[in-house]
Design a protein around this motif. Structure first.
Motif, PDB file in Angstrom:
ATOM      1  N   LYS A   1       0.766  -0.875   0.318  1.00 21.85           N
ATOM      2  CA  LYS A   1      -0.079  -0.198   0.015  1.00 21.85           C
ATOM      3  C   LYS A   1       1.359   1.246   0.635  1.00 21.85           C
ATOM      4  CE  LYS A   1      -3.597  -2.734  -1.140  1.00 21.85           C
ATOM      5  NZ  LYS A   1      -3.987  -2.101  -1.764  1.00 21.85           N
ATOM      6  N   GLY A   2       2.631   1.561   0.896  1.00 21.87           N
ATOM      7  CA  GLY A   2       2.686   2.288   0.705  1.00 21.87           C
ATOM      8  C   GLY A   2       3.879   2.062   1.834  1.00 21.87           C
TER       9      GLY A   2
ATOM     10  N   ASN B   1      -1.490   3.738   9.965  1.00 25.41           N
ATOM     11  CA  ASN B   1      -0.819   5.226   8.859  1.00 25.41           C
ATOM     12  C   ASN B   1      -2.102   4.551   7.817  1.00 25.41           C
ATOM     13  OD1 ASN B   1      -0.601   7.200  10.028  1.00 25.41           O
ATOM     14  ND2 ASN B   1       1.547   7.479   9.047  1.00 25.41           N
ATOM     15  N   TYR B   2      -1.146   3.291   7.030  1.00 25.28           N
ATOM     16  CA  TYR B   2      -2.029   2.802   5.903  1.00 25.28           C
ATOM     17  C   TYR B   2      -2.528   1.673   5.929  1.00 25.28           C
ATOM     18  CZ  TYR B   2       2.509   5.758   4.533  1.00 25.28           C
ATOM     19  OH  TYR B   2       3.751   5.915   4.384  1.00 25.28           O
TER      20      TYR B   2
ATOM     21  N   ALA C   1       7.385   9.585   1.653  1.00 23.42           N
ATOM     22  CA  ALA C   1       6.725   8.363   1.350  1.00 23.42           C
ATOM     23  C   ALA C   1       6.941   7.376  -0.460  1.00 23.42           C
ATOM     24  CB  ALA C   1       5.205   8.517   1.358  1.00 23.42           C
ATOM     25  N   VAL C   2       6.105   6.078  -0.063  1.00 24.98           N
ATOM     26  CA  VAL C   2       6.318   4.811  -0.975  1.00 24.98           C
ATOM     27  C   VAL C   2       4.345   6.057  -1.340  1.00 24.98           C
ATOM     28  CG1 VAL C   2       6.476   3.586  -2.438  1.00 24.98           C
ATOM     29  CG2 VAL C   2       8.344   4.341  -1.155  1.00 24.98           C
ATOM     30  N   ALA C   3       3.751   5.481  -2.208  1.00 29.60           N
ATOM     31  CA  ALA C   3       2.629   6.230  -1.996  1.00 29.60           C
ATOM     32  C   ALA C   3       1.510   5.111  -3.061  1.00 29.60           C
ATOM     33  CB  ALA C   3       1.835   6.749  -2.223  1.00 29.60           C
ATOM     34  N   TYR C   4       1.697   4.017  -3.098  1.00 29.21           N
ATOM     35  CA  TYR C   4       1.266   3.324  -4.340  1.00 29.21           C
ATOM     36  C   TYR C   4      -0.083   2.929  -4.398  1.00 29.21           C
ATOM     37  CZ  TYR C   4       4.292  -0.563  -6.327  1.00 29.21           C
ATOM     38  OH  TYR C   4       5.009  -0.748  -7.558  1.00 29.21           O
ATOM     39  N   ASP C   5      -1.023   3.035  -3.155  1.00 29.20           N
ATOM     40  CA  ASP C   5      -2.247   3.122  -3.310  1.00 29.20           C
ATOM     41  C   ASP C   5      -3.119   4.193  -3.412  1.00 29.20           C
ATOM     42  OD1 ASP C   5      -4.243   0.988  -2.411  1.00 29.20           O
ATOM     43  OD2 ASP C   5      -5.171   2.078  -1.174  1.00 29.20           O
TER      44      ASP C   5
ATOM     45  N   VAL D   1      -3.729   6.024  -0.193  1.00 26.23           N
ATOM     46  CA  VAL D   1      -2.408   6.363   0.870  1.00 26.23           C
ATOM     47  C   VAL D   1      -2.625   8.382   0.165  1.00 26.23           C
ATOM     48  CG1 VAL D   1      -0.071   6.707   1.608  1.00 26.23           C
ATOM     49  CG2 VAL D   1      -1.199   4.507   1.166  1.00 26.23           C
TER      50      VAL D   1
ATOM     51  N   LYS E   1      -3.241  10.203   3.189  1.00 24.68           N
ATOM     52  CA  LYS E   1      -1.839  10.830   3.965  1.00 24.68           C
ATOM     53  C   LYS E   1      -0.635  11.632   3.067  1.00 24.68           C
ATOM     54  CE  LYS E   1      -2.240   7.884   6.698  1.00 24.68           C
ATOM     55  NZ  LYS E   1      -3.139   8.576   7.815  1.00 24.68           N
TER      56      LYS E   1
END
Lengths: 407, 407
Positions: A295-296, A338-339, B298-302, B305, B309
């Motif tokens: 997800k992240g 958080n995620y 941050a890695v925002a894959y979703d 997120v 976030k």
């Protein structure tokens, strides 16, 4: 039995500018076809030196690869030198030239005049088509020997090996002694620990080849035998002796194996990293399709980010320090929350070379793992350079996750 | 002029299990001493084949490196074979044995009996001490030739080259033609674009060697000449012609160059990544001391997120899609705000192999950059495999940042 020799040509390989990954690629592919690679030589773009290499190779091998020096610049002399070696001229190949013209059309450019020479090959050779570039490959069959000449650009070489060279080899050498092979990939154990677990009994009175190849944080074992049933027995024994540490018999990374398990169990993952600075997330997302479960993540380098964004209480930070089990625990919990993921991994530590102290030396790493069952924290101590410590920490965190998934 | 040949011994190199990084390391080091490496050969742990390689090398080179096959296992036969080649026996070296015993003491283990053989070396040789392991190196000076034998473990080889082999070479070959060299590192331009900018004039009537070495997203140019003043002129010309693309004349990565600038300007950095999954942050934090300017990422894959976030408005996501300039802009702003940094980079795109469409193909990448002066967005299209697209996108984002810092 066929014996193979690899000749890689290029001054850039001999002044250290370029790492010779082609030699490894070809060695691996040819070995997989049950042909021994007996020698590998690199020489410069120099006619005398290439001639000498060809003479030696033809003397001692019957499958010979030559790569590099097929481009259009003046120092690319492989084509001419091979023609001279066999005492034949160069011949224009109109089919290849049409291919080149087509190639430039697709990238919307005119065909440069200089590339016309790319369509020439030794008169006694047959062409090997290059679909990814303009350098023509070719092969020569002479006195029961097969000489395959490929361009040095790794992407083109690989594609041409797969589409043209491999079928050519299996056709030319049909009577190879078939060997079966087994590859086991292992995490969380060092080479000596693995050898210890295998013990002497594993090797006694059984006919197989054994290779063990340690990389940072991961070890590969390769077994080969003519006896398929023996390999099945060895596979079972490896599984028994190495347990969860053996994460795959397929040619896959631990991230891919983890991805497979996450999908199967319908679990999601997030992470927060400090000293590894994004490497854990990078390895997880190397696997295509990671968006199904990943997800992240966050890289929390700054303490303020750790407290404001990931909810690590300021007291926990000040009383334990950022590199501590308590902070690893709070970070893993923070990421999970958080995620909104079922699982979360945290990594905090000192990768060096600066920032270490007597109580908290360079190489001290904490890994946290949150799951629906609670949060666990692990302490590790690694040594070596910054990049080595970062990779070891990341690999160990991957193993923590893998172990949880398989327990 | 000294000529060097490298002999790397080990079956693991010829079945493709291990990449021959030792050959590249030695080639680069020896070249840096103004000695040409003329040949490199790899042979198996086989007496006949090692002998043949030695004979050829001694025939055509006067500096010869032999690496590998010095361990304590039965297939390590380099030591014995070299002794036989020179017709001398092996000799026990008590000083080396004391070193081995000491080594095992520091790791709190008893000295295994089998390691006693590690203290033997050819009688006509002189020892080279290994401080990182137990394999003894040695060298032989014979008929104006210098033969240096080192263990194959990369860490030990490197350390022994630095402490022992380099001084030995400079002492043995004092009259090398001194050449000066210049290395320029370039981002954001491909090899043909660079060659185009240099033009033919750059090369006309001037005496220097030129090498150009493209890697994914980065190109290195190396110039060598006996004429120090000419190099100074060329350096100035390179700078003029390549402008900001030339990010360093030191042997440093663009992340390190960026780090230097950020410190100098007292700026801080954060980032948010989608398709590159942590690779940008990983490269930034490869530089030791990154904690001075890098706050977090941050890695925002979703998508959730991205909105929850990082404050990307849900409408922006739904009307433009996650891979869009608008989302790249919102992500960069979100990171800058979230981490309270002066600068922020965002990367969103489609790394493939799945997920592409006609309108948004695999390889489409958006990079956002927020600064106190506002936010800019860039669109790129890359091709190739997933890993290649991810690396190209990351390198391009680094160049976006570098360009901003230097403009």
């Amino acid at each position: 039995m066929p014996r193979c020799e690899l000749i890689t040509i290029g001054s850039e390989l001999l002044n250290g500018s370029v790492l010779n990954t082609n030699a490894q690629f070809l060695a691996r592919q040819v070995s997989a076809l049950d042909i021994d690679v007996v020698n590998q030589v690199t020489c410069r773009d120099n006619e005398v030196e290439i001639m000498q290499a060809l003479r030696t190779a033809i003397d001692r091998a019957n499958l010979i690869f030559v790569t590099g020096g097929l481009g259009p610049t003046p120092d690319d002399i492989t084509r001419d030198t091979i023609a001279r070696f066999f005492g034949c001229g160069l011949e224009f190949d109109p089919r290849q030239y049409r291919q080149i013209v087509k190639f430039f059309k697709t990238i919307q450019r005119e065909t440069p005049a200089v590339t016309r020479q790319e369509a020439f090959r030794p008169a006694i050779s047959k062409p090997l088509v290059n679909r990814f570039g303009i350098a023509l490959g070719f092969y020569i069959t002479i006195q029961r020997r097969l000489l395959i000449v490929l361009p040095g650009v790794p992407r083109e070489l690989k594609q041409m090996f797969d589409t043209a060279a491999r079928p050519l080899i299996t056709r030319t050498f049909p009577n190879r002694a078939r060997k079966y092979s087994l590859e086991a990939r292992i995490a969380g154990l060092h080479e000596p620990q693995i050898m210890n677990r295998l013990g002497k009994r594993f090797f006694r009175d059984r006919d197989f080849e054994f290779g063990i190849y340690p990389a940072i944080g991961e070890v590969t074992i390769r077994l080969k035998s003519k006896d398929k049933r023996l390999l099945a027995v060895l596979k079972r024994e490896l599984r028994e002796v190495l347990g969860l540490h053996l994460f795959s018999f397929e040619n896959e990374t631990i991230s891919e194996a983890i991805g497979r398990e996450l999908v199967r169990k319908r679990l999601t993952l997030s992470c927060v990293e400090s000293c590894t600075g994004g490497l854990f997330a990078k390895l997880i997302t190397d696997a295509s399709g990671a968006s199904k479960y990943f997800k992240g993540s966050a890289v929390a380098y700054d303490d303020k980010v750790k407290s404001d964004k990931l909810g690590v209480p300021k007291e926990v930070l000040s009383s334990n320090g950022a590199v501590s089990g308590a902070v690893a625990r709070a970070l893993a919990n923070g990421a999970q929350r958080n995620y909104g993921t079922s699982l979360a991994i945290s990594i905090t530590g000192i990768a060096g070379p600066l920032g270490g102290s007597k109580r908290k030396p360079v190489g001290l790493i904490y890994v946290g793992m949150s799951s629906p069952l609670g949060t666990q924290v692990f302490e590790f101590r690694f040594s070596g350079e910054r990049s080595r410590i970062r990779l070891q920490a990341t690999q160990r965190a991957l193993f923590v996750l893998w172990k949880w998934l398989k327990s």
